[in-house]
Motif scaffolding. Sequence first.
Motif, PDB file in Angstrom:
ATOM      1  N   ILE A  81       0.841  -1.196   0.000  1.00 55.96           N
ATOM      2  CA  ILE A  81       0.000   0.000   0.000  1.00 55.96           C
ATOM      3  C   ILE A  81       0.876   1.245   0.000  1.00 55.96           C
ATOM      4  N   THR A  82       1.956   1.194   0.767  1.00 62.98           N
ATOM      5  CA  THR A  82       2.912   2.300   0.805  1.00 62.98           C
ATOM      6  C   THR A  82       4.228   1.813   0.232  1.00 62.98           C
ATOM      7  N   VAL A  83       4.845   2.610  -0.623  1.00 66.17           N
ATOM      8  CA  VAL A  83       6.092   2.164  -1.255  1.00 66.17           C
ATOM      9  C   VAL A  83       7.315   2.951  -0.809  1.00 66.17           C
ATOM     10  N   ASP A  84       7.120   4.159  -0.330  1.00 66.79           N
ATOM     11  CA  ASP A  84       8.256   4.997   0.062  1.00 66.79           C
ATOM     12  C   ASP A  84       8.445   5.047   1.566  1.00 66.79           C
ATOM     13  N   THR A  85       8.131   3.942   2.241  1.00 69.89           N
ATOM     14  CA  THR A  85       8.257   3.897   3.693  1.00 69.89           C
ATOM     15  C   THR A  85       9.120   2.702   4.084  1.00 69.89           C
ATOM     16  N   ALA A  86       9.418   2.619   5.349  1.00 65.46           N
ATOM     17  CA  ALA A  86      10.161   1.474   5.868  1.00 65.46           C
ATOM     18  C   ALA A  86       9.323   0.202   5.697  1.00 65.46           C
ATOM     19  N   LEU A  87       9.998  -0.932   5.641  1.00 70.08           N
ATOM     20  CA  LEU A  87       9.316  -2.211   5.475  1.00 70.08           C
ATOM     21  C   LEU A  87       8.275  -2.415   6.566  1.00 70.08           C
ATOM     22  N   GLU A  88       8.614  -2.087   7.800  1.00 68.49           N
ATOM     23  CA  GLU A  88       7.683  -2.249   8.907  1.00 68.49           C
ATOM     24  C   GLU A  88       6.407  -1.433   8.689  1.00 68.49           C
ATOM     25  N   ASP A  89       6.568  -0.213   8.187  1.00 67.34           N
ATOM     26  CA  ASP A  89       5.409   0.642   7.950  1.00 67.34           C
ATOM     27  C   ASP A  89       4.536   0.098   6.824  1.00 67.34           C
ATOM     28  N   ALA A  90       5.160  -0.471   5.797  1.00 64.76           N
ATOM     29  CA  ALA A  90       4.397  -1.054   4.689  1.00 64.76           C
ATOM     30  C   ALA A  90       3.579  -2.253   5.163  1.00 64.76           C
ATOM     31  N   VAL A  91       4.183  -3.084   6.005  1.00 58.00           N
ATOM     32  CA  VAL A  91       3.481  -4.256   6.535  1.00 58.00           C
ATOM     33  C   VAL A  91       2.342  -3.822   7.450  1.00 58.00           C
ATOM     34  N   ARG A  92       2.605  -2.878   8.324  1.00 58.25           N
ATOM     35  CA  ARG A  92       1.562  -2.402   9.244  1.00 58.25           C
ATOM     36  C   ARG A  92       0.399  -1.751   8.493  1.00 58.25           C
ATOM     37  N   ALA A  93       0.700  -1.045   7.405  1.00 52.43           N
ATOM     38  CA  ALA A  93      -0.364  -0.426   6.604  1.00 52.43           C
ATOM     39  C   ALA A  93      -1.258  -1.499   5.988  1.00 52.43           C
TER      40      ALA A  93
END
Length: 103
Positions: A81-93
């Motif tokens: 969902i998010t591509v320009d964030t940390a891996l953790e943030d992409a997973v949490r999103a």
Amino acid sequence: MERHVWVLLGWSPQVGAAVTPVGVLGADDHAEIFVEWVPREHTAGRIWRERLAAADPRTLVERMSAWAGTGVAPAVPVEPITVDTALEDAVRAQVDDILGSAR
């Protein structure tokens, strides 16, 4: 850097199929992995917890292709969902999206 994100599915005895989202796994080319579990789905996520506990992060992406097609505990690859964030943030999103769509 290539990033992979999967929605991990667990068995639903009520439906008789592996349709219950139990977690989201993210991995990138640097052998970094991050998993976030869906609350209250501990039993359905047991197989995934066992698989990931024994997995080598350097070979996880290759192993996921085999695990993804299993009937009891498959995984669905998804676009982050998010591509320009940390891996953790992409997973949490992705987990937030799953929880939001469950309402």
